[in-house]
Design a protein around this motif. Structure first.
Motif, PDB file in Angstrom:
ATOM      1  N   ALA A  90       0.833  -1.213   0.000  1.00  0.00           N
ATOM      2  CA  ALA A  90       0.000   0.000   0.000  1.00  0.00           C
ATOM      3  C   ALA A  90       0.859   1.251   0.000  1.00  0.00           C
ATOM      4  O   ALA A  90       0.530   2.252  -0.648  1.00  0.00           O
ATOM      5  CB  ALA A  90      -0.918  -0.010   1.222  1.00  0.00           C
TER       6      ALA A  90
ATOM      7  N   GLY B   3       0.777   3.496  -3.521  1.00  0.00           N
ATOM      8  CA  GLY B   3       0.105   4.777  -3.348  1.00  0.00           C
ATOM      9  C   GLY B   3       1.016   5.954  -3.565  1.00  0.00           C
ATOM     10  O   GLY B   3       0.580   7.111  -3.525  1.00  0.00           O
TER      11      GLY B   3
ATOM     12  N   ARG C 261      -5.707   6.102   2.987  1.00  0.00           N
ATOM     13  CA  ARG C 261      -4.346   5.553   3.021  1.00  0.00           C
ATOM     14  C   ARG C 261      -3.463   6.385   3.951  1.00  0.00           C
ATOM     15  O   ARG C 261      -2.685   5.844   4.742  1.00  0.00           O
ATOM     16  CB  ARG C 261      -3.766   5.516   1.611  1.00  0.00           C
ATOM     17  CG  ARG C 261      -2.299   5.104   1.538  1.00  0.00           C
ATOM     18  CD  ARG C 261      -1.804   5.169   0.097  1.00  0.00           C
ATOM     19  NE  ARG C 261      -0.359   4.986   0.016  1.00  0.00           N
ATOM     20  CZ  ARG C 261       0.513   5.970   0.156  1.00  0.00           C
ATOM     21  NH1 ARG C 261       0.101   7.210   0.392  1.00  0.00           N
ATOM     22  NH2 ARG C 261       1.815   5.711   0.056  1.00  0.00           N
TER      23      ARG C 261
ATOM     24  N   VAL D  99      -6.841  -1.371   0.613  1.00  0.00           N
ATOM     25  CA  VAL D  99      -6.078  -0.335  -0.096  1.00  0.00           C
ATOM     26  C   VAL D  99      -5.011  -0.971  -0.973  1.00  0.00           C
ATOM     27  O   VAL D  99      -4.898  -0.658  -2.173  1.00  0.00           O
ATOM     28  CB  VAL D  99      -5.446   0.657   0.904  1.00  0.00           C
ATOM     29  CG1 VAL D  99      -4.500   1.612   0.182  1.00  0.00           C
ATOM     30  CG2 VAL D  99      -6.526   1.446   1.640  1.00  0.00           C
TER      31      VAL D  99
END
Length: 264
Positions: free
Chosen positions: A53, A57, A153, A181
């Protein structure tokens, strides 16, 4: 009680030079949150859903899909290991003191298992006299279904959370976890053309990726029963409702580890 009584075995591993996409596939296929990373058969790291994640991200990931990233660039190097005859209480202390959720179990030079915070559900399944309301995390941080995934997030990382209950008005409508996520960002990377990734990811909403409905427990539930449920379903945590059905807390694998540390 010793580590070899609660650890999981065999261990799912992969080589550090494998693409990140292979690690994601292994996690999904085996319904696990972490992998031990090897180089020529020796432990060199661990990679978790949280690492995925974090990486996917980032703005750099919008330009570089998981198939072109290597596990070695994402993993945490040189993980703490424990021997199979170490006391489980000591392992709980190590995890809580070092803020880690999993430790490879090594005997000599051989990887014999892995112990995670969720394995302490096996310990807590024997605590019939403890109730969820006594050990839960009260007043959890929540998020709205219309909030953006990048905001969720950020909260998960900044506040070191396993997940966020999703609330609309006063009603619990779902939960968004680190797994949601990580795995949805990975899936998104596969299907969205590179030139659209940045904009699409910025506009992705919590309601697009959340787990719904959320499996819940209650303050008056026995910890033993809920621990068995978490272990069976591989839940890292559950929203906790009071007798009126209102969200009042979270029960996570970290609370299970804390309970085990105090009672072992």
């Amino acid at each position: 009680m010793r580590v070899n009584q609660i650890m999981s075995s065999p261990v799912v591993t992969l080589d550090k030079d494998q693409p990140l996409s292979n690690a994601i596939d292994l996690m999904q296929r085996n319904e696990i949150s972490r992998l031990v990373v090897l180089q020529t058969g020796k432990i060199v790291g661990m990679i978790t859903e949280k690492d995925v994640a974090r990486e996917l991200g980032s703005s750099a990931a919008y330009r570089l899909p998981p198939g072109r990233m290597h596990v070695s660039n994402v993993m945490a190097s040189n993980p703490i290991t424990v021997a199979p005859d170490v006391m489980a209480k000591r392992v709980a202390e190590i995890m809580l003191d070092h803020d880690v959720s999993g430790l490879p179990v090594v005997e000599g030079e051989d990887l014999t298992g892995i112990v995670t915070k969720l394995d302490f559900a096996k310990v807590c399944s024997g605590y019939e006299e403890v109730y969820v309301g006594q050990v839960m995390q009260a007043s959890p941080r929540t998020i709205s279904p219309s909030d953006r995934v990048i905001h969720a997030r950020r909260l998960l990382f900044d506040e070191d959370l396993f997940g966020l209950p999703v609330v609309e008005g006063d009603k619990l409508v779902g939960i968004v976890t680190m797994r949601d996520v990580a795995m949805n960002l990975a899936a998104f990377q596969k299907v969205v053309p590179d030139r659209y990734k940045s904009e699409r990811i910025r506009n992705l909403l919590v309601e697009d990726i959340m787990t719904q409905p959320a499996t819940t427990t209650r303050t008056d539930a026995r910890l033993s029963k809920v621990s068995r449920l978490m272990l069976e379903r591989r839940f890292s945590g559950l929203p906790v409702l009071n007798l009126e059905g209102e969200l009042v807390g979270l029960l996570t694998k970290t609370q299970l580890t804390q309970v085990a540390r105090e009672r072992l």
